[in-house]
Design a protein around this motif. Sequence first.
Motif, PDB file in Angstrom:
ATOM      1  N   TYR A  74       0.797  -1.231   0.000  1.00 59.47           N
ATOM      2  CA  TYR A  74       0.000   0.000   0.000  1.00 59.47           C
ATOM      3  C   TYR A  74       0.831   1.284   0.000  1.00 59.47           C
ATOM      4  O   TYR A  74       0.282   2.376  -0.111  1.00 59.47           O
ATOM      5  CB  TYR A  74      -0.979   0.001   1.174  1.00 59.47           C
ATOM      6  CG  TYR A  74      -2.155  -0.899   0.931  1.00 59.47           C
ATOM      7  CD1 TYR A  74      -3.167  -0.529   0.051  1.00 59.47           C
ATOM      8  CD2 TYR A  74      -2.241  -2.145   1.544  1.00 59.47           C
ATOM      9  CE1 TYR A  74      -4.247  -1.365  -0.197  1.00 59.47           C
ATOM     10  CE2 TYR A  74      -3.316  -2.989   1.305  1.00 59.47           C
ATOM     11  CZ  TYR A  74      -4.312  -2.590   0.430  1.00 59.47           C
ATOM     12  OH  TYR A  74      -5.374  -3.427   0.174  1.00 59.47           O
ATOM     13  N   ASN A  75       2.147   1.143   0.108  1.00 56.06           N
ATOM     14  CA  ASN A  75       3.007   2.316  -0.021  1.00 56.06           C
ATOM     15  C   ASN A  75       3.829   2.264  -1.303  1.00 56.06           C
ATOM     16  O   ASN A  75       4.730   3.075  -1.497  1.00 56.06           O
ATOM     17  CB  ASN A  75       3.926   2.428   1.193  1.00 56.06           C
ATOM     18  CG  ASN A  75       3.181   2.824   2.438  1.00 56.06           C
ATOM     19  OD1 ASN A  75       2.894   3.984   2.671  1.00 56.06           O
ATOM     20  ND2 ASN A  75       2.801   1.835   3.242  1.00 56.06           N
ATOM     21  N   GLY A  76       3.528   1.321  -2.163  1.00 57.50           N
ATOM     22  CA  GLY A  76       4.298   1.136  -3.380  1.00 57.50           C
ATOM     23  C   GLY A  76       3.516   1.466  -4.636  1.00 57.50           C
ATOM     24  O   GLY A  76       2.365   1.927  -4.587  1.00 57.50           O
ATOM     25  N   GLU A 104      -2.909   0.841  -5.878  1.00 53.94           N
ATOM     26  CA  GLU A 104      -4.287   0.935  -6.369  1.00 53.94           C
ATOM     27  C   GLU A 104      -4.803  -0.394  -6.901  1.00 53.94           C
ATOM     28  O   GLU A 104      -5.974  -0.529  -7.220  1.00 53.94           O
ATOM     29  CB  GLU A 104      -4.377   2.001  -7.472  1.00 53.94           C
ATOM     30  CG  GLU A 104      -4.054   3.408  -7.019  1.00 53.94           C
ATOM     31  CD  GLU A 104      -4.954   3.897  -5.900  1.00 53.94           C
ATOM     32  OE1 GLU A 104      -4.489   4.686  -5.067  1.00 53.94           O
ATOM     33  OE2 GLU A 104      -6.138   3.493  -5.856  1.00 53.94           O
ATOM     34  N   ALA A 105      -3.912  -1.363  -7.029  1.00 52.08           N
ATOM     35  CA  ALA A 105      -4.291  -2.696  -7.510  1.00 52.08           C
ATOM     36  C   ALA A 105      -4.595  -3.606  -6.314  1.00 52.08           C
ATOM     37  O   ALA A 105      -4.328  -3.246  -5.166  1.00 52.08           O
ATOM     38  CB  ALA A 105      -3.164  -3.271  -8.361  1.00 52.08           C
ATOM     39  N   PRO A 106      -5.127  -4.799  -6.552  1.00 51.58           N
ATOM     40  CA  PRO A 106      -5.533  -5.665  -5.436  1.00 51.58           C
ATOM     41  C   PRO A 106      -4.361  -6.138  -4.576  1.00 51.58           C
ATOM     42  O   PRO A 106      -3.250  -6.354  -5.075  1.00 51.58           O
ATOM     43  CB  PRO A 106      -6.194  -6.860  -6.142  1.00 51.58           C
ATOM     44  CG  PRO A 106      -6.554  -6.376  -7.494  1.00 51.58           C
ATOM     45  CD  PRO A 106      -5.536  -5.355  -7.854  1.00 51.58           C
ATOM     46  N   PHE A 107      -4.615  -6.278  -3.290  1.00 51.16           N
ATOM     47  CA  PHE A 107      -3.718  -6.964  -2.354  1.00 51.16           C
ATOM     48  C   PHE A 107      -4.518  -8.158  -1.833  1.00 51.16           C
ATOM     49  O   PHE A 107      -5.525  -7.990  -1.157  1.00 51.16           O
ATOM     50  CB  PHE A 107      -3.296  -6.064  -1.205  1.00 51.16           C
ATOM     51  CG  PHE A 107      -2.490  -6.767  -0.145  1.00 51.16           C
ATOM     52  CD1 PHE A 107      -3.112  -7.323   0.963  1.00 51.16           C
ATOM     53  CD2 PHE A 107      -1.109  -6.890  -0.260  1.00 51.16           C
ATOM     54  CE1 PHE A 107      -2.383  -7.972   1.943  1.00 51.16           C
ATOM     55  CE2 PHE A 107      -0.363  -7.534   0.708  1.00 51.16           C
ATOM     56  CZ  PHE A 107      -0.994  -8.075   1.809  1.00 51.16           C
ATOM     57  N   ILE A 108      -4.090  -9.356  -2.172  1.00 51.88           N
ATOM     58  CA  ILE A 108      -4.881 -10.551  -1.862  1.00 51.88           C
ATOM     59  C   ILE A 108      -4.059 -11.498  -0.990  1.00 51.88           C
ATOM     60  O   ILE A 108      -2.905 -11.813  -1.294  1.00 51.88           O
ATOM     61  CB  ILE A 108      -5.337 -11.253  -3.153  1.00 51.88           C
ATOM     62  CG1 ILE A 108      -6.356 -10.361  -3.868  1.00 51.88           C
ATOM     63  CG2 ILE A 108      -5.941 -12.613  -2.856  1.00 51.88           C
ATOM     64  CD1 ILE A 108      -6.947 -10.937  -5.116  1.00 51.88           C
ATOM     65  N   THR A 109      -4.662 -11.925   0.100  1.00 54.98           N
ATOM     66  CA  THR A 109      -4.016 -12.800   1.077  1.00 54.98           C
ATOM     67  C   THR A 109      -4.561 -14.216   0.971  1.00 54.98           C
ATOM     68  O   THR A 109      -5.769 -14.412   0.834  1.00 54.98           O
ATOM     69  CB  THR A 109      -4.271 -12.274   2.504  1.00 54.98           C
ATOM     70  OG1 THR A 109      -3.734 -10.962   2.621  1.00 54.98           O
ATOM     71  CG2 THR A 109      -3.623 -13.166   3.533  1.00 54.98           C
ATOM     72  N   VAL A 110      -3.677 -15.189   1.045  1.00 61.95           N
ATOM     73  CA  VAL A 110      -4.113 -16.588   1.110  1.00 61.95           C
ATOM     74  C   VAL A 110      -3.265 -17.300   2.156  1.00 61.95           C
ATOM     75  O   VAL A 110      -2.044 -17.154   2.181  1.00 61.95           O
ATOM     76  CB  VAL A 110      -4.003 -17.291  -0.264  1.00 61.95           C
ATOM     77  CG1 VAL A 110      -2.589 -17.212  -0.814  1.00 61.95           C
ATOM     78  CG2 VAL A 110      -4.451 -18.743  -0.165  1.00 61.95           C
TER      79      VAL A 110
END
Length: 516
Positions: A247-249, A253-259
Amino acid sequence: MSVRTRSDSSKFALLLELSRAFSSKLDLNELLDLVLTRTKEVLNAEGVAILLVSEDGKEFHFPVARGALPEVEESLQKTRFPIAQGIAGAVLRDGKSVLITDVSNDERFYAGVDQNTGTQTRDLICVPLRSEKAVIGVAEVVNCIDGTFDEQDLDFWDALSGSLAIALENAQTYTKLRSSEQRLEREVAGLKRERVHNERFSEIVGNSAATKRVLDLVESAIPSPISVLVEGETGVGKELIARAIHYNGPRKEAPFITVNCGAMPGELLESELFGSKKGSFTGSTSDRMGLFEAANGGTIFLDEIGETTPAMQVKLLRALQEGEIRRVGETTPRSVDVRVVSATNRDLLEEIEEKRFRQDLYYRIAVFPIKVPALRDRREDVPQLAAHLLHKATARLGKSVRGISPEAMEKLAGYSWPGNVRELENELERAVALAQENDLIFLPQLSEKVVAPNDVSVSVPKGDGKLRDVRQAFEREYISGVLQQHGGNATKAAAALGITRQMLQRKIKAYGLREI
């Protein structure tokens, strides 16, 4: 050769063909199409259909049918009628197969289906679809083109019904467990709505030298697309590091998805990460996108990557090396532009030595490693971190407190925190819940916890032994000391050591410390 002999031969050949299909075909739609089409041919019937009970248990519906005309099939798929009606309803209730040579003389016959389709039923065979738990529906063969159906036709269709029922029940169970496409779409939509203001550096609290070193590494990692491996014990905040990087890079604006790679078996994880093609397995009724594709242009966070199976590690390595993924059931690769941030609470170098983790995958994900220290190794951060977490807890619970008493703060700073920041957050949230409005927090329950000593006395082996042997001797003695501190409680000892209980059990067994 008589007509009946030829018919029996065709039925036997079809039973053999279908038995092979039931054991080899994963696509339920393809399997049902084969069964119904070939049965229609061999029995010389105008139509074949499966009737299943709806989810509310009140109606029949036709998920699949093969008729003389396409418009009849289409009309049947729109038809529903109460399970109490018709010959199908009687077969469902009684669980017994029936052969009706003249439906006009059978008072159970329900004419509503004929009215909807514009057809006329003369004779039929109706058999129950019996699963291990219940009768889930019926299967019908309608209108023998040459004469009428006979008892041997009934026996043939009844013999097929058991395999059909199992295939259908498996598909229903899988669909209920997965609800795959709709759930994935909801998750992706929700993740895309997350915004920068919730994911800033402000969530990584502390002024200690150890924390500053971590933040310096995060700053260095942000602008680069290279893979990052975040290492640290459970509860240290590895996901916060990953979110801060994203979120600082440039991809914010694109998705951040956790698995969570440890939360599902390998075959399910593959489908979750890479997606699947319609018909690639039972219950797969449509193409579905995987999380790598959903994260295209953004970041995917592979939490607990050390828990993946060797087979899954091979597939992850290929995806990272080639920048391509293949949906389950597809042969054509799809290009993806995804930054990968991984996390683990395991010692992956040790896992490599023990042949549980691939060395080539490790070097692919650990291009930029960030080690997050345990909270006991940065105790000077505890007051600032406690104040931050207290503010969050009071906001979440809607309660005002005056702060943390000096006695409680001393307890917080002196405790070893085997559960790290997550444990501290839980303690403060519980304390706020128990505190009186506008009162100080005293944390009496913290004194009841077992506080491990800061140091464990371990003798260092001397001599010219190999490094691995010395390390193993040190590790055995150290683990033995921590176990003694916690009275042999493996769960508490594992938390203090910063490893999983399962890993500790393996080490206990390997070193012969005590019976498992």
